[in-house]
Every structure is written in structure tokens, then in C-alpha cells.
Enzyme design. Structure first.
Site, mmCIF file in Angstrom:
data_model
loop_
_atom_site.group_PDB
_atom_site.id
_atom_site.type_symbol
_atom_site.label_atom_id
_atom_site.label_comp_id
_atom_site.label_asym_id
_atom_site.label_seq_id
_atom_site.Cartn_x
_atom_site.Cartn_y
_atom_site.Cartn_z
ATOM 1 N N THR A 141 2.759 -1.617 8.847
ATOM 2 C CA THR A 141 3.178 -2.520 9.917
ATOM 3 C C THR A 141 3.398 -3.953 9.461
ATOM 4 O OG1 THR A 141 0.875 -3.034 10.397
ATOM 5 C CG2 THR A 141 1.858 -1.196 11.625
ATOM 6 N N HIS A 145 8.945 -23.926 9.236
ATOM 7 C CA HIS A 145 7.882 -24.579 9.998
ATOM 8 C C HIS A 145 6.497 -24.370 9.400
ATOM 9 C CE1 HIS A 145 10.206 -24.946 14.088
ATOM 10 N NE2 HIS A 145 10.922 -25.336 13.045
ATOM 11 N N CYS A 198 3.081 -3.100 4.096
ATOM 12 C CA CYS A 198 2.228 -1.970 4.480
ATOM 13 C C CYS A 198 2.967 -1.248 5.613
ATOM 14 C CB CYS A 198 0.808 -2.414 4.854
ATOM 15 S SG CYS A 198 0.659 -3.397 6.352
ATOM 16 N N ASP A 224 0.861 -1.180 0.000
ATOM 17 C CA ASP A 224 0.000 0.000 0.000
ATOM 18 C C ASP A 224 0.904 1.239 0.000
ATOM 19 O OD1 ASP A 224 0.855 0.340 2.626
ATOM 20 O OD2 ASP A 224 -1.150 0.245 3.522
ATOM 21 N N HIS A 275 5.803 -30.886 10.441
ATOM 22 C CA HIS A 275 5.124 -29.616 10.153
ATOM 23 C C HIS A 275 4.090 -29.757 9.039
ATOM 24 C CE1 HIS A 275 8.014 -27.747 12.772
ATOM 25 N NE2 HIS A 275 9.007 -28.198 12.039
HETATM 26 C C1 RB5 Z 1 -1.936 2.799 6.440
HETATM 27 O O1 RB5 Z 1 -1.943 4.055 7.066
HETATM 28 C C2 RB5 Z 1 -1.688 1.706 7.481
HETATM 29 O O2 RB5 Z 1 -2.760 1.603 8.342
HETATM 30 C C3 RB5 Z 1 -1.429 0.389 6.790
HETATM 31 O O3 RB5 Z 1 -0.345 0.527 5.947
HETATM 32 C C4 RB5 Z 1 -1.088 -0.785 7.667
HETATM 33 O O4 RB5 Z 1 -0.071 -0.463 8.570
HETATM 34 C C5 RB5 Z 1 -2.190 -1.499 8.295
HETATM 35 O O5 RB5 Z 1 -2.015 -2.568 8.899
#
Ligand code: RB5
Length: 150
Positions: free
Chosen positions: A70, A101, A68, A11, A136
Site C-alpha cells: 500500500t 511543500h 510495499c 518488501d 515551507h
Molecule cells: C504485506 O502483505 C503488506 O502488509 C505490506 O506490503 C504493506 O502493504 C503494509 O503496509
């Protein structure tokens, strides 16, 4: 055996890291498909996860990389697809074990959480580590069944 086909998608919060990973893959002699997004305009991470999941289902992709902010949301979205085993990883050990695994076929990374060098190390470990199989295999097989509530 042919080299696995790698595709990347992110994203808007992950496209810078994704570009760096593409460069790293090329420097390792691997070709990879960039499924977008390409800039900072906001997009919804489930849409990019769906695009990658389609590539895996069609056989156009063997290994996916999702980025993304996180790594959490895009992994959650990808794992809605029964053929996807996405692992959100933050270090080499989690990336290696996700292959050994869990036979993970998608590496999910968070651009806002880890540095570019750590992300490259995760990717290298992920693409170079084979699934261990053995004990596994039965457990991984259960990941794609319809969940049983008991
Ligand atoms: C986008 O702002 C952010 O929420 C997305 O990239 C991600 O971290 C969501 O899990």
C-alpha cells in the site's frame, strides 16, 4: 550539480513495481541502487525502510523510493527516522506537492493500489520537482525536532 543518487527498496508485495521503476530510471538516464528485496518470499517492510534510512544517513542516497503493498507501512517505518521525510503518494499531484511543500526525500508507493504507469509518473514528478522553500522551510524544519505535546 551532480545528479541525486536514487535508491529503491521494497518488501515482497512491492518488488515487481520496484523492478519496473528501476527500468524506468535507467531509461531516463539515471542510475539507481536496488536495496532489495528481490522476490516473493515474505520480508518485513520495516527492515527495508531501515536499510534505505541508513543509506540516506550515510550520504550514499539522496532520494529514496519505497514500495510495499500500500505504501503505508513502509512510509510509517521510514518516518520513524528523524532525517527521513517519506510521503505515501498515489498520483502525480501528491508526489509533486510532497517535494514542493514537504521537501520529501522518500517516495512511498503501493504496488497493490496504483498501476505501473501511474507509479512511473509519480516517480518522474518526485525526482524532477524542487523544494519551494520559503514559508515551507520553517514547517519542514519542525518535522525533525523532538515532538512537543501541548
Ligand atoms: C504485506 O502483505 C503488506 O502488509 C505490506 O506490503 C504493506 O502493504 C503494509 O503496509
Amino acid at each position: 550539480m551532480a545528479a541525486p543518487k536514487v535508491a529503491l527498496a521494497s518488501d515482497h508485495a512491492g518488488f515487481v513495481l520496484k523492478k519496473g521503476l528501476l527500468v524506468a530510471l535507467e531509461s531516463w538516464g539515471r542510475t539507481a541502487i536496488d536495496l532489495g528485496t528481490d522476490g516473493p518470499d515474505p520480508v518485513d517492510y520495516p527492515d527495508l525502510a531501515d536499510t534505505l534510512a541508513k543509506g540516506l544517513a550515510d550520504g550514499e542516497v539522496d532520494i529514496g523510493v519505497l514500495v510495499c503493498g500500500t505504501g503505508t507501512g513502509i512510509a510509517m517505518a521510514a518516518n520513524r527516522h528523524p532525517h527521513v521525510r517519506a510521503a505515501a503518494c498515489h498520483d502525480v499531484t501528491s508526489a509533486r506537492l510532497a517535494r514542493q511543500h514537504n521537501d520529501a526525500n522518500v517516495l512511498a508507493l503501493g504496488e497493490r493500489l496504483i498501476g505501473a504507469e501511474t507509479a512511473k509518473d509519480c516517480l518522474k514528478a518526485f525526482i524532477e520537482t524542487p523544494f519551494e522553500g520559503g514559508r515551507h522551510r520553517r514547517r519542514v524544519g519542525k518535522l525533525s525536532r523532538r515532538p512537543v505535546l501541548c
